[in-house]
Design an enzyme around this catalytic site. Sequence first.
Site, PDB file in Angstrom:
ATOM      1  N   SER A  83      -4.197  -0.665  -5.960  1.00 12.46           N
ATOM      2  CA  SER A  83      -4.732  -1.448  -4.856  1.00 12.46           C
ATOM      3  C   SER A  83      -4.649  -2.925  -5.226  1.00 12.46           C
ATOM      4  CB  SER A  83      -6.186  -1.047  -4.588  1.00 12.46           C
ATOM      5  OG  SER A  83      -6.783  -1.968  -3.701  1.00 12.46           O
ATOM      6  N   HIS A 143     -10.243   2.735  -0.755  1.00 13.23           N
ATOM      7  CA  HIS A 143     -10.392   2.251   0.618  1.00 13.23           C
ATOM      8  C   HIS A 143     -11.156   0.935   0.587  1.00 13.23           C
ATOM      9  CE1 HIS A 143      -9.502   4.597   4.506  1.00 13.23           C
ATOM     10  NE2 HIS A 143      -8.443   4.546   3.751  1.00 13.23           N
ATOM     11  N   GLN A 170      -9.740   2.427  10.586  1.00 15.52           N
ATOM     12  CA  GLN A 170      -9.739   3.694  11.286  1.00 15.52           C
ATOM     13  C   GLN A 170     -11.155   4.217  11.432  1.00 15.52           C
ATOM     14  OE1 GLN A 170      -8.584   3.116   8.268  1.00 15.52           O
ATOM     15  NE2 GLN A 170      -6.364   3.220   8.230  1.00 15.52           N
ATOM     16  N   SER A 204      -4.459   6.614  13.001  1.00 17.67           N
ATOM     17  CA  SER A 204      -5.546   7.491  13.440  1.00 17.67           C
ATOM     18  C   SER A 204      -5.737   8.570  12.394  1.00 17.67           C
ATOM     19  CB  SER A 204      -5.191   8.144  14.773  1.00 17.67           C
ATOM     20  OG  SER A 204      -5.261   7.198  15.802  1.00 17.67           O
ATOM     21  N   HIS A 228       0.818  -1.207   0.000  1.00 14.53           N
ATOM     22  CA  HIS A 228       0.000   0.000   0.000  1.00 14.53           C
ATOM     23  C   HIS A 228       0.856   1.263   0.000  1.00 14.53           C
ATOM     24  CE1 HIS A 228      -3.666   2.290   1.043  1.00 14.53           C
ATOM     25  NE2 HIS A 228      -2.842   3.046   1.732  1.00 14.53           N
ATOM     26  N   GLU A 253      -8.059   7.654  -4.611  1.00 10.26           N
ATOM     27  CA  GLU A 253      -7.601   6.799  -3.511  1.00 10.26           C
ATOM     28  C   GLU A 253      -8.576   5.641  -3.382  1.00 10.26           C
ATOM     29  OE1 GLU A 253      -5.424   5.655  -1.320  1.00 10.26           O
ATOM     30  OE2 GLU A 253      -5.269   7.332   0.090  1.00 10.26           O
ATOM     31  N   ARG A 307      -7.230  15.208   2.673  1.00 10.93           N
ATOM     32  CA  ARG A 307      -5.964  15.687   3.241  1.00 10.93           C
ATOM     33  C   ARG A 307      -4.833  15.646   2.216  1.00 10.93           C
ATOM     34  NH1 ARG A 307      -7.998  12.548   7.222  1.00 10.93           N
ATOM     35  NH2 ARG A 307      -6.447  10.925   6.890  1.00 10.93           N
ATOM     36  N   GLY A 323      -1.985   8.598  -9.319  1.00  6.59           N
ATOM     37  CA  GLY A 323      -2.873   7.451  -9.230  1.00  6.59           C
ATOM     38  C   GLY A 323      -2.558   6.622  -8.019  1.00  6.59           C
TER      39      GLY A 323
END
Lengths: 732, 196
Positions: free
Chosen positions: A519, A80, A224, A296, A34, A78, A101, A516
């Site tokens: 994953s 997840h 998280q 976190s 990752h 991204e 972020r 990019g």
Amino acid sequence: MPLTSEEVKEIRKILGREPTTEELAMFEAQWSEHCSYKSSKLLLKFLPTKGKHVIIGPGRDAPAVKVFKDWIVVFKIESHNHPSAVDPYNGAATGIGGIVRDILSLGAKPVALLDMLYMGNTRNPHANWLIRGIVKGISDYGNRIGIPTVAGDTWFDEVFNVQPLVNVACVGIAKSNDIILSSPQPGDLIILMGNATGRDGLLGSSFASKPLSEDVDKDIGAVQVGDPLTEKLLIDAIQILVAKKAVRYIKDLGGGGLTTALCETAADHGLGAVINLEKLHTRQHLTPLEILVSESQERMLIVVDESKLELVDEVLSKLDVQYSVIGYFTNDGLIKIFYNGAKVAEVPSKELAKPRPIRRASIPPLEALKGLKPFYQLPPEPDYREAIIKLISSPNIASKRWIYEQYDHEVGVRTVVKPGFGDAAVLRFLDNSLRGIAVKGDANPRYTALDPFNGAANAVGECFRNLVAVGSKPIAIVDELNAGNPEKPDHFWYFEMMLKGVAWMAEELRVPVVGGKVSFYNEDHMGRQIKPTTTIVGVGRVEDVSRVMTMEFKEHSSLVAIVGVTYPELGGSEYLYRVFGLEEGEIPKPRPASELRNAKFIRRVIRLGYAKAVHDISLGGLAIALIEMAVAGRIGVEVDISKVYTRGVQRLDEVIFSETQARYVVEIDSRYVDDFKHLAERMGVNISIIGRVADSNQIVFSFGPNNLVNLDLFTVVDIYNSILEKEVEGEV
Amino acid sequence: MYKDFSLNDWDALIIPGGFSYGDWLRAGAIAARTQAIEKLKDAKDMHIPILGICNGFQILVEGELLPGALLPNENSKFVCRWIKTYVEKPRGPWLSLVEEKQEIDMPVAHAEGRYYVDEETYRSSLLKSPIVRYAPGHNPNGSIYDIAGVGSEDGLILGLMPHPERSSEDILAPRGFRANGKILFESLAHSLKKGW
């Protein structure tokens, strides 16, 4: 993925001694797939990343492109996937937090979110739970931070029942001279701001770098938990710090936590760092190891010249944002970690940040032959009316209202073209000009599963067309390659082919791939990979948002034209799947030359005011494109299929359901029909005028004098708009 | 900044939408207990016009400046879409240019916008006050009596769930809707100059 024994050997060699447990944890976090891209790095160089608009390409937290002389767009994608498989609500929510972020790290203002969701069958109880959780997670987080979710892509397929793909993107804007391009210097202070560090998401990246275990609940500690209120404060704080020129460098704490943020920042600038972990604000008592690898959320690292510390304190205190000065950069290239005065780790930043790339074996599986099979014998042609009803009832085609109405897609008053009205979302800059940008995300998991190279190329093509259809000029794209297990050669082959497909098509269409994400390990506990999926997000330049094009039919005197040639390309189509249950055959060919020519034509037609509506032809082919335009405009349409310009077509279903690339449907203002035809002729573009927008509540397809299909508009509207809600809420 | 807000600086107050304190506990509940909101009560006594939009409306209701309550939407989901409303008994600075039954199109974007009020309050006080109602078929959240917004009897305080500020420029209205929410702000400008 825990470290392999070879990797541990290599770490010993780097350090020249036995590593401490803290050091091992740092290596495990950073050397995870990752964070380090170790399996993909050797191939990523094939992507075309340069261009006259590119300010920052891959490498930083987010790339930046100059869209206008004075405006820069920062955007990134991204995934997840793994967290969302275990805890859909928090997994998806924190995906949004993380991508926002990334955009903040260049000092840009986040103005739009996109979500590309590839989820399971709505009627499978587990998949249904995931779908609701994922959408609610994005809704709650995105809405609370005040960034509109304006576009995306959705696909429902049983292969994603257990392992969904949650790809999210954020788009930010910055004035050319406000973007943060400076580098950290030795002696600069390292500040961690935002949330207190806790025990959540420990080694989350490492968890995301292996297949799901059979009992996913035991991985719950690696997921998280999001706190959108703190994220909103971070967004505000960063905007103020950037405006006051108080920070030298910003980095998100994402996968790999503090370890990754530190070592990447240091390594990228040839620096080292001294860190005192006990200085960090934490939620509970944590061991040094936990602090180093906690993931976190809502934390950012800022690098500040000592003289600016007072200013930073003033800004953060006023906003109630917690922060800790935890150390400083040095010029010795070593990251030294102390805890209450005792040294717990000392590692060279470069070696930690960039593990040796791994060359993975790549072998096509037998299954890949499914995508090479030409259809000599298609099933007999079905009843067209029934086939069309089946297609508009497909949750892949039907309106995504159930999803996008849960997102505030208007906050910030920038959203000029909203979900459901255009092929891409259009946002304005709000700078007293009419300039803006178009954004869209696309993928077709079935295409990439059948033919990863051409399927990935088609994803680039579709995104390109969607940007063009609203009248924008495509500037750049980012890609997310969702693949299986890189250690398995037959999984890795899909990844390799998808990457090369993106690279080839992006080069042909002259849109650089500026960033990019990869994953891997998207497989279930039985080792079956999901449909490998290439997701593309693109940004286009809009000169005048008051002249952008939407897709709904507008006026009953207008004519309807199809732009581009239709080929018999039913392989991998939604039609074959929904009507006959077939998922095989050669998928539509990418046609970059036609894409470029037709795109240029469409943009000119829009600029000259000939068009009243434009819609790209994709899933479901011509029939669905026409129906979507009629449904959005609440106005009927009559077309004669015999007038469609085709090549090699033998059957009617090949005309109306082929998913041939590089095509658009245009509603032509009746005053400009001749101009439209002349322009097409001059530019060498194939067009056929196939019918007109009708002053009736009917959707009529005929073939010459024979009526093929006659549908009541409002019956279709009702199905198209409500089917997804019924599927998810269980009212079917 | 919310920490240094002073009443004397303002002719009128608008509490915009958003998610104050992340909507934790209940939309508007925490904001309605901060110092700045306490000052709204002073503003009310000083006859300063107050408009609450979306989260602002929720805060006014939580702070008991307007009657009723705003409950989670009927389907318990956030909803963002354009809707049509009409105004009854327009009165006061925010509606001075609005005519009886005038239609206003605006988007809503909220998760807790289902207005509730008991019948007695509705009959005894609300029916004497300005009310913004969702047009038939446009109630997005199950609000009682199709209520989208309510005002104080004199119209000085107005709260509504739809967003007039997102409906103030033609370019933002999708097909089938007009961007005529601007009339609230035009009314205020007019009223501050010429009274209401």
